[in-house]
Design a protein around this motif. Structure first.
Motif, mmCIF file in Angstrom:
data_model
loop_
_atom_site.group_PDB
_atom_site.id
_atom_site.type_symbol
_atom_site.label_atom_id
_atom_site.label_comp_id
_atom_site.label_asym_id
_atom_site.label_seq_id
_atom_site.Cartn_x
_atom_site.Cartn_y
_atom_site.Cartn_z
ATOM 1 N N LEU A 282 0.838 -1.206 0.000
ATOM 2 C CA LEU A 282 0.000 0.000 0.000
ATOM 3 C C LEU A 282 0.871 1.254 0.000
ATOM 4 O O LEU A 282 0.630 2.193 -0.778
ATOM 5 N N SER A 283 1.884 1.269 0.837
ATOM 6 C CA SER A 283 2.762 2.435 0.928
ATOM 7 C C SER A 283 3.506 2.648 -0.401
ATOM 8 O O SER A 283 3.598 3.778 -0.897
ATOM 9 N N ASP A 284 4.026 1.562 -0.972
ATOM 10 C CA ASP A 284 4.722 1.664 -2.263
ATOM 11 C C ASP A 284 3.783 2.231 -3.332
ATOM 12 O O ASP A 284 4.179 3.074 -4.139
ATOM 13 N N LEU A 316 -4.159 4.213 7.099
ATOM 14 C CA LEU A 316 -4.532 5.560 6.638
ATOM 15 C C LEU A 316 -3.279 6.420 6.512
ATOM 16 O O LEU A 316 -3.080 7.126 5.513
ATOM 17 N N LEU A 317 -2.402 6.343 7.524
ATOM 18 C CA LEU A 317 -1.172 7.152 7.488
ATOM 19 C C LEU A 317 -0.285 6.782 6.303
ATOM 20 O O LEU A 317 0.444 7.610 5.775
ATOM 21 N N THR A 365 6.970 5.600 6.286
ATOM 22 C CA THR A 365 7.337 4.189 6.509
ATOM 23 C C THR A 365 6.368 3.540 7.495
ATOM 24 O O THR A 365 5.685 4.236 8.264
ATOM 25 N N ILE A 366 6.378 2.219 7.488
ATOM 26 C CA ILE A 366 5.508 1.497 8.426
ATOM 27 C C ILE A 366 5.925 1.811 9.868
ATOM 28 O O ILE A 366 5.068 2.037 10.734
ATOM 29 N N ASP A 367 7.232 1.856 10.111
ATOM 30 C CA ASP A 367 7.701 2.147 11.480
ATOM 31 C C ASP A 367 7.192 3.507 11.949
ATOM 32 O O ASP A 367 6.720 3.642 13.077
#
Ligand SMILES: Cc1cc2nc3c(=O)[nH]c(=O)nc-3n(C[C@H](O)[C@H](O)[C@H](O)COP(=O)(O)O)c2cc1C
Length: 380
Positions: A282-284, A316-317, A365-367
């Motif tokens: 999702l982030s990519d 969401l973030l 990032t996920i972190d």
């Protein structure tokens, strides 16, 4: 009462529990929580909140009203195939309780288009819609030409869906995931567009409608694509005027962390062990769409491993416009959606967020997203 019922259901084999849950919701045997208002707008549709029920729970469109009753802002029924088919031999779904996960190889067991159509028409005629209704379409296992099946699904369901999902990412139908490839995708998307155009042609003369304009199409992708394949698919979706991408379906990978005796069962893994992989995808996707100026064209629906308000917040973030879940509902019971939404409302309030759209894509990032979510959760 609900925790006890959920506990009892967990004593049943996974598929029997699934069937019982669908029948319970069909007859409205479900909690009726009061919910916070958390509106989001996605692909031109207004959602009451950013949590939906993912495809695969209500495969045959039997229990939409009951699913909305649980609090979901949208419900996606399906995957529906044109012709009825039995799916794979049983057992074909497994709970991995220690891993908070599920493995399924249902293989699109479907009562077929006509049964689903009847139920959806009845549902729409009753005017029961309590949220956004998505209809997820797929191809029969023995189809000679999958594109024809997607054409059929789009044409058949255009008048009944708030949105349509093209599922080309289930791992349990041989060859289906190949349709995600840049070489195959245009044919499938073209077939869906033709289906919508032909549905418009068939609309009554006194009530003309352009389904291509009024029914947004989403495409659901797998978390197991190579980065370049994902990028190529996203470019094609945007070019073809697809309005949303659902990230992600189940994974065929098996993280080393899995402990359950069922971990080597063939099929798609979902639930907690999918969270990071699906969230990275999702982030990519979000980053690529922003970089190429296509983000406004394509909404992102984040799914995979959600079991708490923090998980929704993280998605969401990272760039989701709205989210879905399935496995956690099976593992935790029918009060989960309302718990998540109540906690999410608290987290947003404590973080001073008045419009959910404002946090979309705010973490790189996920972190980072997890830290922000934990902070909001701790202070709530
Ligand atoms: C038992 C089961 C059946 C599923 N069937 C479908 C399906 O028919 N169509 C589809 O698009 N996704 C299907 N999925 C995938 C879910 O919609 C979702 O993408 C995936 O499970 C990740 O979300 P989760 O971790 O919240 O379960 C299924 C998942 C499960 C667990």
């Amino acid at each position: 009462m609900w925790p006890l019922l959920a506990k009892t259901a967990r004593l049943l084999p996974a598929e029997a529990a699934h069937k019982a849950a669908v029948q319970a919701l069909r007859f409205g045997i479900a909690p009726r929580p009061s919910l916070p208002s958390l509106p989001v707008r996605v692909a031109g549709l207004q959602f009451d909140n950013p949590l939906g029920l993912a495809a695969g729970f209500d495969k045959n469109a039997e229990a939409m009203a009951g699913a909305f009753q649980l609090g979901f802002g949208h419900v996606e029924v399906g995957t529906i195939t044109p012709h009825p088919q039995p799916g794979n031999p049983k057992p074909r779904v497994f709970r991995l309780a220690e891993d908070v996960a599920v493995i399924n190889r249902y293989g699109f067991n479907s009562e077929g288009r006509d049964r689903a159509l009847q139920r959806l028409i009845t549902y729409r005629n009753k005017g029961q819609a309590a949220g956004v209704l998505g209809i997820n379409i797929g191809a029969n296992k023995l189809s000679a030409d999958p594109a024809t099946d997607y054409y059929d699904g789009a044409k058949s369901f255009a008048a009944l869906a708030d949105y349509l999902t093209v599922n080309i990412s289930s791992p349990n139908t041989p060859g289906l995931r190949d349709l995600q490839d840049a070489m195959r995708l245009p044919e499938i998307l073209g077939a869906v567009a033709s289906g919508l155009a032909d549905a418009s042609e068939n609309a009554p003369e006194n009530a003309p409608v352009d389904y291509a304009a009024s029914v947004p199409v989403f495409v659901k992708l797998a978390p197991d694509m190579e980065h370049q394949q994902l990028i190529a698919a996203l470019d094609q979706l945007a070019e073809a005027d697809i309005r949303g991408v659902i990230l992600t379906n189940t994974t065929i990978s098996r993280p080393d962390s899995l402990k359950s005796v069922h971990k080597q069962e063939t099929g798609g893994l979902s639930g907690k062990p999918l969270f990071k992989l699906a969230s990275q995808t999702l982030s990519d996707a979000h980053k690529h769409l922003v970089k190429t100026g296509m983000r406004d064209k394509l909404s992102i629906i984040g799914v995979g491993g959600i079991g708490s308000a923090e998980d929704v917040y993280v998605k969401l973030l990272l760039g989701a416009d709205t989210t879905q879940l399935y496995s956690a509902l099976a593992l935790q019971g029918p009060e989960l959606p309302s718990h998540i939404l109540t906690n999410l409302a608290d987290m947003l309030a404590k973080s001073g967020v008045s419009d959910i759209a404002n946090i979309c894509g705010q973490a790189a990032t996920i972190d980072e997203a997890m830290k922000l979510a934990q902070h909001s959760a701790i202070t709530s």
